[in-house]
Design an enzyme around this catalytic site. Structure first.
Site, PDB file in Angstrom:
ATOM      1  N   GLU A   1      31.803  48.926  -4.014  1.00 29.74           N
ATOM      2  CA  GLU A   1      31.932  48.231  -5.301  1.00 29.74           C
ATOM      3  C   GLU A   1      33.082  48.763  -6.130  1.00 29.74           C
ATOM      4  O   GLU A   1      33.864  48.018  -6.715  1.00 29.74           O
ATOM      5  CB  GLU A   1      30.625  48.334  -6.104  1.00 29.74           C
ATOM      6  CG  GLU A   1      29.486  47.467  -5.578  1.00 29.74           C
ATOM      7  CD  GLU A   1      28.778  48.060  -4.365  1.00 29.74           C
ATOM      8  OE1 GLU A   1      29.075  49.221  -4.010  1.00 29.74           O
ATOM      9  OE2 GLU A   1      27.933  47.372  -3.767  1.00 29.74           O
TER      10      GLU A   1
ATOM     11  N   HIS B   1      16.433  46.351  -8.984  1.00 28.68           N
ATOM     12  CA  HIS B   1      17.094  45.062  -8.768  1.00 28.68           C
ATOM     13  C   HIS B   1      16.836  44.082  -9.908  1.00 28.68           C
ATOM     14  O   HIS B   1      16.930  42.878  -9.710  1.00 28.68           O
ATOM     15  CB  HIS B   1      16.604  44.423  -7.462  1.00 28.68           C
ATOM     16  CG  HIS B   1      17.292  44.923  -6.244  1.00 28.68           C
ATOM     17  ND1 HIS B   1      17.080  46.172  -5.735  1.00 28.68           N
ATOM     18  CD2 HIS B   1      18.211  44.346  -5.416  1.00 28.68           C
ATOM     19  CE1 HIS B   1      17.809  46.342  -4.650  1.00 28.68           C
ATOM     20  NE2 HIS B   1      18.514  45.257  -4.434  1.00 28.68           N
TER      21      HIS B   1
END
Ligand SMILES: Cc1ncc(C[n+]2csc(CCOP(=O)(O)OP(=O)(O)O)c2C)c(N)n1
Ligand SMILES: [Mg+2]
Lengths: 326, 323
Positions: free
Chosen positions: A59, A128
């Protein structure tokens, strides 16, 4: 034309790829897999692997490479699978994307668009389900958009691509299957303008992103009791359209902010402060907030429901406000 | 190794310029003219000067907070750098960056990154933009041995190699990350070897030998320019001064530093040139005199530079919109 939020994002991506050779898409699983939320399905086949690029699970580096490519004359659209994983790219976002123009004394611009899914409500538990767009809105040098409707999902992405500075778009994951009217011939949306989604007289409900459908439901429930709520969709957290909010509370004299972020240091806290600073004498009572409970997101459905803002908790907050300061 | 005299004297001049520029900066720091962090490059001059010979004006440079040497070797005027360290509006970053954030887009000098490893993904992206636009240019990415500890080093090497991007990764291994010696921060101390893990070309070179750095960098840059993918060059060097102005140097001995000073890159090169009959006392005096004048002029530029009006505080956060 009626279409889903997911289709609307895809239509903007494909329009951008078609109309501007500098645009390319990169991120984890955006190509062969079709995007973790199936947003980019079919784009690899249409535009090829040069322009629809699957990245390694890096990322920090693919967001940073997006910044570098933007400096090098491209118009990258970087997809970070979800906001939860964007934490691994925070250094590039906060220390580079947001600062390069300034640190270089105005020599550089970073025309980068980063999209990511955000939010809870899908029983994905504590790693999440984050809603961290409020964190991002803290940072000068970037823009933070939170489209809540298919039309905005499309229009804001097209608008973001016209910006010379980094734009972060937060797409609430529960919105992808929702439907709405989208004018395929409409151009870019206006950035930095809030929208009154439902006019009303008695109280202003201020929200954004995935909380908009819940807030509209709450307004419908209130309407049954004769309480006429105005619903404002912020659309953009940075820049923030404070004048539209102040104009509304000048009429309704009451404000409730609905924000899926945790309450402590939430974006709702910022909105509340701005209402107090600019509209104190218009208010009949304190501003109220409906935010997420101060707990990492639980997995069990009934517990997750209890942690997140819900139509019922919004209605209850309005009732309490009217009872105490009606 | 042979070298043409004019070129040799130019290499020497650039190294001397960096050395004297930084000595002056250290002095001005003591006087309070320069503030913030000041990371000196003294001892490492052969790295920037040797390496920079391999790059054309079209190539891009990405550096760290210890970037005075790269900036001068890239040809950014000393006055514009000195003014930046003063915080003046005529500085290369208009006083918004300081010593750690030099930028000069006209020379494709893309900074000045003070988060260790943070510039590496940017370099990968600049190279990606070149590849996508069909340009044959090299992006040079300077970083320290400490950056090798960071995830961004590994991610950047992997991504650049995977996509065959034209990045020349230059690791300035000065054996310390602040006060932490290489042996205390890396399990595998042969940094050049790490290239193998990501299937890119890599080698190590003596960073105290300006000609060795130049020729290794030229070879590497040509391979990158030919489209052979990225390259990792480990340049072995040593910093003679403290990590920054805030460092009492408790972590290494004076003897160790003195030992390394016997391999001073400027003295080594000058001695070699004398041996080859390419340098006379008069040449050296002339170089020192010219550099001295350049530094004096740079200080004058900084002293005379204007302060940015405080009303402009919020400038350059966003790009001005044309209505
Ligand atoms: C991510 C990050 N962690 C820590 C620091 C503090 N810090 C600044 S320089 C430095 C050492 C870096 O060493 P190296 O990469 O070898 O470069 P050198 O200073 O030796 O040139 C550290 C730990 C930082 N700037 N960034
Ligand atoms: Mg080091």
């Amino acid at each position: 034309m009626k279409t889903t939020y997911r289709e609307a994002v895809r239509s903007a991506l494909s329009e951008a790829l078609r109309s501007d050779a500098r645009v390319f898409l990169m991120g984890e699983d955006v190509g062969r897999y079709g995007g973790a939320f199936a947003v980019s399905r079919g784009l690899l086949e249409e535009f090829g692997p040069e322009r629809v690029r699957d990245t390694p699970l890096s990322e920090s580096t693919f967001v940073g490479a997006g910044i570098g490519a933007a400096l090098g004359g491209m118009r990258p659209i970087v997809e970070v699978m979800t906001v939860n994983f964007s934490l691994l790219a925070l250094d590039q976002i906060v220390n580079n994307a947001a600062t390069l123009r300034h640190m270089s004394g105005g020599q550089l611009s970073v025309p980068l668009v980063v999209r990511m899914a955000t939010g809870g409500g899908r029983q994905l538990a504590a790693q999440h389900s984050h809603s961290l767009e409020g964190w991002y809105a803290h940072i000068p040098g970037i823009m933070v958009l939170t489209p809540a409707t298919p039309a905005d999902a499309r229009g804001m992405l097209l608008a973001a691509l016209r910006e010379p500075d980094p734009v972060f778009i937060f797409e609430h994951a529960t919105l992808y299957p929702t439907e709405g009217e989208v004018d395929e011939s409409a151009g870019p949306a206006e950035i930095g303008r809030a929208a009154v989604r439902r006019p009303g007289e008695h109280v202003t409900l201020i929200t954004y992103g995935g909380s908009l459908p819940k807030t509209l439901q709450a307004a419908d429930l209130l309407a049954v009791e004769g309480i006429d709520a105005e619903v404002i969709d912020l659309r953009s957290l940075r820049p923030l359209d404070t004048p539209t909010l102040l104009a509304s509370i000048a009429r309704t004299h009451r404000a409730v902010i609905v924000d899926e972020g945790w309450r402590m240091c939430s974006f709702a806290a910022e909105v509340s402060a701005q209402l107090m600073e600019g509209g104190f004498y218009d208010l009949d009572g304190p501003v109220a907030r409906v935010c997420s409970a101060e707990v990492p997101m639980p997995y069990a459905k009934h517990m997750e429901d209890a942690a997140l803002p819900q139509p019922a908790s919004i209605v209850a907050t309005v009732h309490e406000m009217l009872r105490r300061h009606g | 190794m042979t070298v043409e005299r004019g070129h040799a004297l130019e290499l020497l001049r650039q190294m001397v310029l960096i050395r004297r520029f930084e000595e002056k900066a250290a002095e001005l720091y003591m006087l309070g003219k320069i503030r913030g962090f000041l990371h000196l490059y003294i001892g490492e001059e052969a790295v920037a000067v040797g390496a920079m010979q391999a790059f054309t004006p079209e190539d891009a440079i990405v550096a760290t907070y210890r970037e005075h040497g790269q900036a001068l070797a890239r040809g950014i005027p000393a006055g514009s750098l000195m003014a930046e360290m003063y915080g003046k509006a005529n500085g290369c970053s208009r006083g918004r960056g300081g010593s750690m954030h030099f930028f000069d887009v006209s020379r494709r000098f893309y900074g000045g990154y003070a988060i260790v490893g943070g510039g590496m993904p940017i370099a990968v992206g600049l190279a990606l933009a070149d590849t996508l636009q069909g340009r044959r240019r090299v992006t040079a990415c300077f970083f320290g041995d400490g950056a090798v500890d960071e995830g961004e080093f590994h991610e950047s090497l992997n991504l650049a190699a995977l996509w065959k991007l034209p990045v020349l990764f230059l690791c300035e291994n000065n054996l310390y990350a602040m006060g932490t010696a290489l042996a205390r921060h890396q399990s595998q101390m042969d940094i050049g070897l790490k290239a193998q893990a990501y299937a890119l070309a890599g080698e190590a070179v003596d960073g105290m030998d300006v000609l060795a750095v130049e020729s290794a960098t030229r070879r590497a840059a040509e391979a990158v320019r030919r489209g052979e993918g990225p390259y990792l060059l480990e340049v072995r060097t040593y910093r003679f001064r403290a990590h920054s102005t805030a460092d009492p140097e408790l972590y290494r001995t004076k003897e160790e530093v003195e030992q390394w000073k016997t391999r001073d890159p400027i003295a080594l090169f000058a001695a070699r040139l004398r041996e080859w009959g390419l340098l006379s006392d008069a040449d050296l005096t002339a170089i020192e005199a010219a550099v001295g004048r350049e530094i004096e002029a740079a200080v004058a530029v900084a002293e005379a530079g204007p302060w940015e009006p405080v009303e402009d505080l919020l400038r350059d956060v966003y790009t001005p919109r044309t209505p």
